[in-house]
Design a protein around this motif. Structure first.
Motif, PDB file in Angstrom:
ATOM      1  N   GLU A   1      -7.926   7.875  -5.131  1.00  7.59           N
ATOM      2  CA  GLU A   1      -7.424   7.802  -6.494  1.00  7.59           C
ATOM      3  C   GLU A   1      -8.553   7.892  -7.519  1.00  7.59           C
ATOM      4  O   GLU A   1      -8.419   8.543  -8.560  1.00  7.59           O
ATOM      5  CB  GLU A   1      -6.631   6.501  -6.684  1.00  7.59           C
TER       6      GLU A   1
ATOM      7  N   TRP B   1      -3.275  -5.299  -8.119  1.00  3.93           N
ATOM      8  CA  TRP B   1      -1.976  -5.332  -7.440  1.00  3.93           C
ATOM      9  C   TRP B   1      -0.924  -5.846  -8.412  1.00  3.93           C
ATOM     10  O   TRP B   1      -0.976  -6.980  -8.857  1.00  3.93           O
ATOM     11  CB  TRP B   1      -2.055  -6.236  -6.220  1.00  3.93           C
TER      12      TRP B   1
ATOM     13  N   LYS C   1       2.992   1.947  -3.353  1.00  2.00           N
ATOM     14  CA  LYS C   1       2.226   2.279  -4.565  1.00  2.00           C
ATOM     15  C   LYS C   1       2.254   1.152  -5.595  1.00  2.00           C
ATOM     16  O   LYS C   1       2.372   1.389  -6.798  1.00  2.00           O
ATOM     17  CB  LYS C   1       2.758   3.578  -5.178  1.00  2.00           C
ATOM     18  N   GLN C   2       2.158  -0.106  -5.093  1.00  2.00           N
ATOM     19  CA  GLN C   2       2.072  -1.240  -6.001  1.00  2.00           C
ATOM     20  C   GLN C   2       0.640  -1.466  -6.469  1.00  2.00           C
ATOM     21  O   GLN C   2       0.410  -2.241  -7.394  1.00  2.00           O
ATOM     22  CB  GLN C   2       2.604  -2.493  -5.304  1.00  2.00           C
TER      23      GLN C   2
ATOM     24  N   PHE D   1      -2.967  -0.150  -8.150  1.00  2.00           N
ATOM     25  CA  PHE D   1      -3.440   0.836  -9.116  1.00  2.00           C
ATOM     26  C   PHE D   1      -4.880   0.488  -9.478  1.00  2.00           C
ATOM     27  O   PHE D   1      -5.405  -0.575  -9.098  1.00  2.00           O
ATOM     28  CB  PHE D   1      -2.549   0.854 -10.360  1.00  2.00           C
TER      29      PHE D   1
ATOM     30  N   ILE E   1       0.843  -1.195   0.000  1.00  2.00           N
ATOM     31  CA  ILE E   1       0.000   0.000   0.000  1.00  2.00           C
ATOM     32  C   ILE E   1       0.877   1.243   0.000  1.00  2.00           C
ATOM     33  O   ILE E   1       0.659   2.187  -0.756  1.00  2.00           O
ATOM     34  CB  ILE E   1      -0.951  -0.012   1.204  1.00  2.00           C
ATOM     35  N   GLY E   2       1.909   1.235   0.869  1.00  2.00           N
ATOM     36  CA  GLY E   2       2.792   2.392   0.939  1.00  2.00           C
ATOM     37  C   GLY E   2       3.714   2.499  -0.256  1.00  2.00           C
ATOM     38  O   GLY E   2       4.156   3.598  -0.608  1.00  2.00           O
TER      39      GLY E   2
ATOM     40  N   PHE F   1      -7.206   4.370  -0.349  1.00  2.00           N
ATOM     41  CA  PHE F   1      -6.429   4.607  -1.574  1.00  2.00           C
ATOM     42  C   PHE F   1      -7.330   4.586  -2.798  1.00  2.00           C
ATOM     43  O   PHE F   1      -7.248   5.463  -3.678  1.00  2.00           O
ATOM     44  CB  PHE F   1      -5.331   3.547  -1.710  1.00  2.00           C
TER      45      PHE F   1
END
Length: 772
Positions: free
Chosen positions: A587, A554, A528-529, A531, A525-526, A583
């Motif tokens: 996003e 992921w 940024k894997q 989307f 999560i940290g 997230f």
């Protein structure tokens, strides 16, 4: 200077007759004194200059080229232990002071005589011969010349600056103490530094600080660096009273108590033997007060002689008690702030912050000692109904009583934490490697919770669902254990509530990552894997794109693209679905606004809300923050909720949905038709759309039962003025049925697979924005 002359100076042998130059120096000095006598003020013009010089408190003396005294005033002679100033004539410092100091003085004076340059304002530290405090002097030495300008000796003026240095040292120490207070240094260090500072300013005095407990009954040790340790231990914890020595009485009266003789004063009647044992004859104690006049403790000074405190000592005590009061009040304020930050206001139990600070320490000790730790997640069943029917005041009283029962049911080594609302966490540390009876104790606790609570004239009874996880079997970190206990608690809820449910660890379950990979998920999560991809939602009648559903993906650094089915269950079970969901929310809002800024037609963006997210009290605040951060208007955001999430706690679910609707966002019910309560959900909750589950669409139009159900659902939704979105559309036949049944919208592979933001932009930019 040649070696024989130096040796002569160091022997200190008085010359039988002064050399001619020295005689001239003496004569010149006397003439100078006589000449200057005419310039003395009128009031003392009859006094001889020599007499005035001898009255000066400063040192004044003249030396010849060999550093022998030619003249000195009385102050100089007395400092060297001589009764008459004339006794110094012809002597050198080697006759009068220790060799090291004499050598230093001689070197400086010879440099002045050789160079003809003065040395001004030299600070000199003179140790006390009796071992007391040193004396500080400010000294100036100037060359003395004859009428031909030749240096024939030197003249010296020296002033005692001990008091000035003492004041400077005191101010510096005060500043350091205030800095320690400002930096929140430990109170015991501050108080010890304070006592040492006061002792440094006095002679043969020992200081002590005692602290009064919050109940105002006992005095405990604060600082006493130079008092006998045994004496400090013996008076530690002494109760205050009208006749309890100096400190106990001062704290009782709230006024200073000065005892000049501990052996005769009635206040020390019960403690005179103790004082005599350690040679404490005088004790002057002053209470340390708050700004409101409440006693915080005492500051005491002990002397080995029978005497009263001097005025200067009283001034120092007043300063010290003021600083001590500031330090103690600051520490108590910090303790109160820490307690408030780490404890629940209503119940007084530790809170999440306290748990976070201490849980890792508990597990570390358990790991080192080979012990087990049991974590029990307690949720009160239907507690909200108590608040709704009886009022929040009754709910608060119920929580306080149940908190007391939980605390009473556990040992002192265990911990009860209030996580928020009606949720608690019990941390039970096993007393041995084979500690048994945990289940029995938890069931007894559950029974204790179930017993009715009398509030006013009514009895209120609630039950509890408890999820249990154990260290190290179910997890080795605090997050893992709490997540497992939380998941087990939800299982207890699903199985009818009022149950005790142990976590069932299934590392080999299909499609679910093992618990050991939770940290990897958290890191992803940290890093940024994750989307988002987006799947279009199309108006069935026109074929135009009317919305998009945001779907998380992921990109694993080792395994490549991972489908949601492999990480969403773990995220749900571990509680990581909340940061992951945030997230996705942020996003999706950001991307929707970016498309609008690009000039593309505005579309509704649909975001799934998990059960854990929906249970987060800060959900509405998170949605508000996402909209404000992105600049997206709320009517373009749709939140998708599952019916099982809502039916878990209907009153609460309705309250949360109303809060979300007040923000202006749209709400839809996802997977409609898969649960037993769908119709009730439509009746109860303020939805804007319902999503028909793909299991219905998949059987269209071949299965007659499915056709009948789907037609009924679409017809019912239209009558309730709800839009319908059909999921999983893949064939022309399915689309044609939906068109004939007047279904509003559809999504599925027939129109587009989920694609990235760039591909969506291309689709939207095409003429007509049509996909069907």
């Amino acid at each position: 200077m040649n070696k024989p002359a130096l040796q002569h100076a160091r022997t200190g042998e008085r010359s039988r007759s002064l050399d001619i130059e020295t005689e001239r120096l003496l004569a010149a000095t006397q003439a100078l004194m006589a000449a200057n006598a005419h310039h003395v003020a009128d009031g003392i013009e009859q006094l001889r200059l020599k007499a005035i010089v001898h009255e000066l408190p400063d040192f004044l003396f003249v030396k010849d080229r060999e550093s022998r005294f030619v003249f000195a005033n009385s102050a100089t002679a007395k400092s060297l232990g001589l009764e008459r100033a004339s006794a110094l004539t012809g002597k050198t410092d080697f006759d009068l002071v220790p060799l090291e100091r004499a050598t230093k003085y001689y070197r400086i004076e010879q440099e002045i005589i050789a160079s003809g340059k003065p040395r001004l304002d030299m600070e000199d530290v003179i140790p006390s011969a009796s071992g007391g405090k040193p004396v500080y002097r400010l000294t100036s030495k100037l060359p003395l010349r004859n009428d031909r300008g030749e240096v024939i000796g030197l003249i010296c003026i020296s002033r005692d600056i001990t008091e000035r240095k003492r004041q400077e040292h005191l101010r510096r120490n005060q500043a350091e103490l205030l800095e320690m207070i400002a930096k929140s240094e430990p109170l015991e260090m501050i108080l010890e530094a304070l006592v040492l500072m006061v002792e440094d300013q006095m002679t043969d005095i020992k200081g002590s600080v005692l602290l009064l407990d919050p109940e105002g009954i006992h005095l405990s040790h604060g600082a006493a660096p130079n008092l006998p340790a045994t004496y400090s231990r013996l008076i530690d914890g002494i109760a205050i009273g009208p006749k309890v020595g100096s400190c106990g009485t001062a704290a009782w009266r709230g006024k200073p108590v000065f005892v000049y003789d501990t052996q005769t004063d009635p206040l020390w009647e019960d403690f005179s033997d103790l004082a005599a044992q350690y040679g404490l004859r005088s004790c002057w104690s002053t209470p340390i007060m708050t700004s409101q006049g409440n006693v915080l403790g005492t500051f005491a000074l002990y002397s080995g002689t029978v005497r009263e405190p001097t005025e200067r000592e009283l001034e120092l005590v007043a300063m010290a008690t003021h600083i001590a009061g500031i330090a103690i009040e600051r520490k108590r304020a910090e303790d109160r702030a820490y307690f408030m930050a780490h404890h629940d206001d209503l119940t007084g139990l530790p809170n999440r912050a306290f748990l976070k600070e201490n849980m890792a320490k508990i597990l570390f000790k358990a790991r080192r000692n080979g012990r087990k730790v049991t974590v029990a997640y307690v949720d009160l069943d239907n507690f909200k109904q108590v608040n709704d029917s009886r009022g929040h005041s009754a709910g608060d009283e119920l929580l306080k009583e149940l908190t007391a029962r939980m605390v009473d049911s556990l040992r002192a080594s265990d911990m009860v934490v209030r996580l928020g609302g009606d949720e608690f966490l019990l941390v039970i540390v096993h007393q041995s490697r084979h500690d048994t009876g945990i289940t029995r104790r938890l069931r007894e606790l559950q029974k204790a919770i179930t017993q009715p609570v009398v509030i006013g004239e009514i009895k209120i009874a609630v039950t509890s669902s408890i999820g249990v996880a154990a260290f190290p079997a179910d997890g080795e970190t605090p997050d893992e254990l709490i997540a497992c206990a939380d998941a087990a608690m939800y299982k207890a809820k699903e199985h009818g509530r009022n149950r005790l449910q142990y976590h069932i660890h299934r590392p080999d379950a299909a499609g679910v990552m093992p618990l050991s990979e939770q940290e990897e998920l958290r890191s992803a999560i940290g890093a940024k894997q994750f989307f988002l991809e987006y799947q279009p939602q199309v108006d069935v009648a026109s074929g135009r794109i009317v919305g998009l559903e945001a779907l998380v993906r992921w990109r694993h650094p080792r395994h490549g693209m991972m489908p949601p089915g492999q990480f969403i269950p773990l995220a749900e079970e571990s509680g990581l679905i909340i940061p992951l969901g945030l997230f996705v929310l942020n996003e999706a809002c950001r991307q929707a606004k970016e498309w609008q800024v690009m000039g593309l037609p505005p579309l509704t963006i649909a975001v799934n809300v998990s059960a854990r997210q929906f249970g987060d009290p800060a959900l509405a605040a998170h949605v508000t923050e996402a909209l404000e951060a992105s600049g997206l208007e709320p009517q373009w955001l749709e939140l998708e909720l599952t019916e099982s999430t809502l039916m878990h706690d209907v009153p609460r679910g309705l309250h949360v949905m109303q809060a979300l609707k007040a923000l202006g966002v749209r709400l839809s019910i996802d997977d409609f038709g898969t649960g037993y309560s769908s119709l009730a959900a439509l009746k109860t909750f303020p939805f804007d759309r319902l999503k028909m589950d793909r299991s219905f669409v998949e059987a269209l139009p071949r299965d007659e039962t499915t056709v009948a159900i789907a037609s009924a659902v679409i017809s019912l939704a239209r009558r309730l003025r709800l839009a319908v979105v059909a999921e999983g559309v893949e064939t022309d036949e399915q689309l044609e049925f939906l068109r004939q049944a007047q279904c509003h919208d559809a999504q599925g592979f027939y129109f587009s697979r989920p694609v990235g933001p760039g591909e969506i932009a291309k689709i939207l930019a095409r003429a007509g924005d049509r996909l069907a």
